[in-house]
Every structure is written in structure tokens, then in C-alpha cells.
Scaffold this motif. Structure first.
Motif, PDB file in Angstrom:
ATOM      1  N   LEU A 154      67.279 108.180  74.433  1.00 35.58           N
ATOM      2  CA  LEU A 154      67.523 108.434  75.750  1.00 35.58           C
ATOM      3  C   LEU A 154      68.948 109.087  75.865  1.00 35.58           C
ATOM      4  O   LEU A 154      69.188 109.721  76.908  1.00 35.58           O
ATOM      5  CB  LEU A 154      67.714 107.005  76.356  1.00 35.58           C
ATOM      6  N   LEU A 155      69.853 109.356  74.842  1.00 37.27           N
ATOM      7  CA  LEU A 155      70.925 109.980  74.936  1.00 37.27           C
ATOM      8  C   LEU A 155      70.787 111.529  75.161  1.00 37.27           C
ATOM      9  O   LEU A 155      71.669 112.175  75.827  1.00 37.27           O
ATOM     10  CB  LEU A 155      71.505 109.905  73.428  1.00 37.27           C
ATOM     11  N   ASP A 156      69.446 112.001  74.742  1.00 38.30           N
ATOM     12  CA  ASP A 156      69.213 113.160  75.370  1.00 38.30           C
ATOM     13  C   ASP A 156      68.051 113.297  76.421  1.00 38.30           C
ATOM     14  O   ASP A 156      68.125 114.366  77.311  1.00 38.30           O
ATOM     15  CB  ASP A 156      68.612 113.963  73.992  1.00 38.30           C
ATOM     16  N   SER A 157      67.323 112.197  76.693  1.00 44.31           N
ATOM     17  CA  SER A 157      66.198 112.664  77.598  1.00 44.31           C
ATOM     18  C   SER A 157      66.887 112.257  79.094  1.00 44.31           C
ATOM     19  O   SER A 157      66.399 112.662  79.926  1.00 44.31           O
ATOM     20  CB  SER A 157      64.975 111.541  77.278  1.00 44.31           C
ATOM     21  N   VAL A 158      68.124 111.286  79.024  1.00 42.73           N
ATOM     22  CA  VAL A 158      68.373 110.843  80.178  1.00 42.73           C
ATOM     23  C   VAL A 158      69.166 111.920  80.680  1.00 42.73           C
ATOM     24  O   VAL A 158      68.817 112.594  82.144  1.00 42.73           O
ATOM     25  CB  VAL A 158      69.466 109.752  80.249  1.00 42.73           C
ATOM     26  N   PRO A 159      70.159 112.946  80.221  1.00 40.38           N
ATOM     27  CA  PRO A 159      70.477 114.295  80.797  1.00 40.38           C
ATOM     28  C   PRO A 159      69.557 115.245  81.129  1.00 40.38           C
ATOM     29  O   PRO A 159      69.947 115.900  82.085  1.00 40.38           O
ATOM     30  CB  PRO A 159      71.444 114.679  79.459  1.00 40.38           C
ATOM     31  N   ARG A 160      68.596 115.394  80.278  1.00 41.00           N
ATOM     32  CA  ARG A 160      67.645 116.304  80.287  1.00 41.00           C
ATOM     33  C   ARG A 160      66.701 116.040  81.939  1.00 41.00           C
ATOM     34  O   ARG A 160      66.530 116.869  82.658  1.00 41.00           O
ATOM     35  CB  ARG A 160      66.620 116.341  79.404  1.00 41.00           C
ATOM     36  N   LYS A 161      66.365 114.626  81.924  1.00 40.92           N
ATOM     37  CA  LYS A 161      65.847 114.389  83.365  1.00 40.92           C
ATOM     38  C   LYS A 161      66.837 114.390  84.544  1.00 40.92           C
ATOM     39  O   LYS A 161      66.353 114.199  85.750  1.00 40.92           O
ATOM     40  CB  LYS A 161      64.926 113.022  83.183  1.00 40.92           C
ATOM     41  N   GLY A 162      68.121 114.044  84.132  1.00 45.60           N
ATOM     42  CA  GLY A 162      69.013 113.789  85.225  1.00 45.60           C
ATOM     43  C   GLY A 162      68.977 112.468  85.851  1.00 45.60           C
ATOM     44  O   GLY A 162      69.662 112.096  87.064  1.00 45.60           O
ATOM     45  N   VAL A 163      68.352 111.422  85.474  1.00 44.37           N
ATOM     46  CA  VAL A 163      68.263 110.215  85.970  1.00 44.37           C
ATOM     47  C   VAL A 163      68.348 109.109  84.781  1.00 44.37           C
ATOM     48  O   VAL A 163      67.718 109.096  83.757  1.00 44.37           O
ATOM     49  CB  VAL A 163      66.565 110.093  86.510  1.00 44.37           C
ATOM     50  N   LEU A 164      69.081 108.212  85.137  1.00 48.39           N
ATOM     51  CA  LEU A 164      69.292 106.573  84.444  1.00 48.39           C
ATOM     52  C   LEU A 164      68.767 105.927  85.154  1.00 48.39           C
ATOM     53  O   LEU A 164      69.079 105.517  86.178  1.00 48.39           O
ATOM     54  CB  LEU A 164      70.674 106.554  84.115  1.00 48.39           C
ATOM     55  N   ARG A 165      67.607 105.250  84.592  1.00 47.49           N
ATOM     56  CA  ARG A 165      66.882 104.235  85.206  1.00 47.49           C
ATOM     57  C   ARG A 165      67.576 102.621  84.914  1.00 47.49           C
ATOM     58  O   ARG A 165      67.433 102.420  83.792  1.00 47.49           O
ATOM     59  CB  ARG A 165      65.495 103.972  84.938  1.00 47.49           C
TER      60      ARG A 165
ATOM     61  N   ARG B 167      76.907 103.424  87.540  1.00 46.43           N
ATOM     62  CA  ARG B 167      77.162 104.624  87.982  1.00 46.43           C
ATOM     63  C   ARG B 167      78.035 105.532  87.131  1.00 46.43           C
ATOM     64  O   ARG B 167      77.871 106.714  87.064  1.00 46.43           O
ATOM     65  CB  ARG B 167      77.954 104.449  89.436  1.00 46.43           C
ATOM     66  N   ASP B 168      79.002 104.739  86.606  1.00 44.88           N
ATOM     67  CA  ASP B 168      79.849 105.891  85.719  1.00 44.88           C
ATOM     68  C   ASP B 168      79.173 106.236  84.364  1.00 44.88           C
ATOM     69  O   ASP B 168      79.192 107.405  83.912  1.00 44.88           O
ATOM     70  CB  ASP B 168      80.978 104.910  85.238  1.00 44.88           C
ATOM     71  N   LEU B 169      78.324 105.361  83.829  1.00 39.52           N
ATOM     72  CA  LEU B 169      77.658 105.660  82.461  1.00 39.52           C
ATOM     73  C   LEU B 169      76.632 106.724  83.274  1.00 39.52           C
ATOM     74  O   LEU B 169      76.425 107.850  82.141  1.00 39.52           O
ATOM     75  CB  LEU B 169      76.869 104.343  82.271  1.00 39.52           C
ATOM     76  N   ALA B 170      76.005 106.539  84.012  1.00 43.17           N
ATOM     77  CA  ALA B 170      75.063 107.870  84.347  1.00 43.17           C
ATOM     78  C   ALA B 170      75.856 109.150  84.545  1.00 43.17           C
ATOM     79  O   ALA B 170      75.436 110.103  84.043  1.00 43.17           O
ATOM     80  CB  ALA B 170      74.222 107.299  85.854  1.00 43.17           C
TER      81      ALA B 170
END
Length: 272
Positions: free
Chosen positions: A39-50, A78-81
Motif C-alpha cells: 500500500l505504500l506505493d499503491s495508495v499514492p498511485r491511486k490517490g486514495v487512502l481507504r 487525514r494527515d497520513l493520507a
């Protein structure tokens, strides 16, 4: 002699193989596979943290009538995202389902006053703790001296109220054998049951008793500095994603040591 020559040839082959450079893309492919799996790479790639959260546990998480979310851990999420170049997407869950929702990847992280337990740790990873806590009673101030110990609480006629599916219910059922346990389905209104005399006492996290006593002057947190148990709160993460866990651990460590988490907590205790 033939055997010695064969062994010598084999040693030469092994030395040459070990010294040879990796095939182009060989090491890179392994890194790319790891990148795709974290997720360290897929979250920034998608632009969404669920973000899974129950929305019913102030001051950590509160879902407002309009659908927005507020709370200490909501601010942290929110800060983490933002740190991951993403936006948070809050996913509703319940205390009964929150761990399975993380394990089944319906969300990337669960926040909102989640207590660390060994049972939960068999299913999900936990981040570095955000704070210490423990179960302690809350009751009407007029009755606070009647419910200081488990022995005082666990008496016939005492009405203990719990919210379903979480550590509060587990603790009550493990320790209450003679008093009456009532399950109230809505954790946002459960303390009103005590205020209005339909229940006598609830045992929940000391942090929540302090906060609810602030909201309801009729209620008193009973020895919150000396709770019945020791516990920690943290964020639940999918098992097996080591890079993401390490990142969230570092994020929490910094926030709990640079004043960020304390500032969010202080703001909630002031404003409610």
C-alpha cells in the motif's frame, strides 16, 4: 585425477556465476513486485487512502449527521493520507466487523480508538500505539462511590450497559456474572441511558469516560488514572504488508512525539 579436475571445474563455474552481474531487470523485477504488493506505493498511485472507522466513538471518531467525520484519529488519518499524496475515503464499519474489514482489504487502515488485543493481532497488524488506556467505570456522580470496584459492580440488581461487538462487551461478559448486562446498540447514545436512569454503570476506556463526563455533567469518570486493565490504542493494518506498516509506525511515532497527536487531543477535549 579425473575427479579432482571435475571438482576444480565446478568451483570455477560457481565462482564465475557468483561474480557475474545480475541479468538486466532481474533485481528490478523483484523490487517492482514488492512495490505492487504494498500500500505504500499503491495508495499514492491511486490517490486514495481507504480508512475504516465506526464513527461512534468520540473523541476518536465521530460521524456527523451530514456524513462528515471528525475526531482525533480522523485528523490523524487525514494527515497520513496527505503524507502519501492521497485523500482519505472513510469506510463505515462496526466494532464487530472492523478487524475483518481490514483483513479482507475492504480498507487500507482502521482508526478510531481501536484497542490492541491479542485476538485482533492474530488477524491484523497494529501500528505503534497512539496512547495507553484501560477499562474503568462511568456512572452518575451521585452513585460514583458505589461502583469503584468490580465486586461492587457485579452485584444482583446492578444494571451494566455495553455497546455490542467490541472490547467493552468482552470485558463486561468476562467479569460480570451476577449483575445484569444490557446491550445498547448505539454507542453515540449509550451514555444517555445512564443519565436517564435506565442503566447504572458502563465500563469503557478511561479516555472515553473522561470525555463523556465532560459532555454530561451528571456523569463521573471513576478512577480513570487507575483503570482495571492496561491497554493501548493503535491503528489496524493488513497483515503481510511490511513496508506500509513500517511507514505508518514512523508516522505515528513522529506525531506522538512532536506534539501533533497531543494537540488534536487537547482540541477535542476543549471543544467536544
Amino acid at each position: 585425477m579425473k575427479r579432482a579436475a571435475a571438482l576444480s571445474a565446478l568451483v570455477c563455474v560457481l565462482v564465475v556465476t557468483a561474480a557475474a552481474p545480475a541479468a538486466p531487470g532481474g533485481g528490478g523485477r523483484g523490487h517492482a513486485d514488492r512495490a505492487r504488493s504494498t500500500l505504500l506505493d499503491s495508495v499514492p498511485r491511486k490517490g486514495v487512502l481507504r480508512v475504516c472507522t465506526t464513527g461512534d466513538y468520540r473523541p476518536f471518531t465521530h460521524r456527523e449527521a451530514g456524513g462528515g467525520h471528525r475526531g482525533i484519529d480522523i485528523d490523524m488519518a487525514r494527515d497520513l493520507a496527505k503524507s502519501l499524496d492521497a485523500e482519505p475515503r472513510f469506510v463505515p464499519t462496526t466494532w464487530k466487523e472492523i478487524v475483518d474489514d481490514v483483513a479482507d482489504r475492504r480498507c487500507d487502515i482502521a482508526v478510531g480508538g481501536v484497542s490492541v488485543t491479542l485476538a485482533r493481532a492474530r488477524t491484523v497488524y497494529f501500528s505503534e500505539p497512539t496512547r495507553e488506556d484501560g477499562k474503568t467505570p462511568i456512572a452518575r456522580c451521585a452513585d460514583k462511590d458505589a461502583y469503584r470496584t468490580l465486586e461492587q459492580i457485579d452485584r444482583p440488581g446492578t444494571r451494566v450497559v455495553v455497546n455490542p461487538g467490541g472490547t467493552n462487551e468482552q470485558f463486561a461478559r468476562a467479569h460480570i456474572k451476577r449483575a445484569t448486562i444490557t446491550v445498547h446498540p448505539d454507542n453515540t447514545t449509550i451514555f444517555q441511558e445512564i443519565v436517564e436512569g435506565r442503566a447504572d454503570v458502563m465500563m469503557t476506556d478511561a479516555s472515553e469516560t473522561r470525555y463523556q463526563a465532560k459532555l454530561h455533567p451528571e456523569l463521573c469518570a471513576i478512577h480513570p488514572d487507575e483503570p482495571f486493565t492496561f491497554a493501548e490504542k493503535a491503528y489496524a493494518l493488513p497483515r503481510g504488508d511490511e513496508p506500509f506498516k513500517e511507514y505508518v509506525d514512523q508516522f505515528v511515532h513522529l506525531a506522538t512525539h512532536d506534539g501533533t497527536y497531543a494537540a488534536y487531543e487537547a482540541r477535542w477535549m476543549r471543544s467536544g
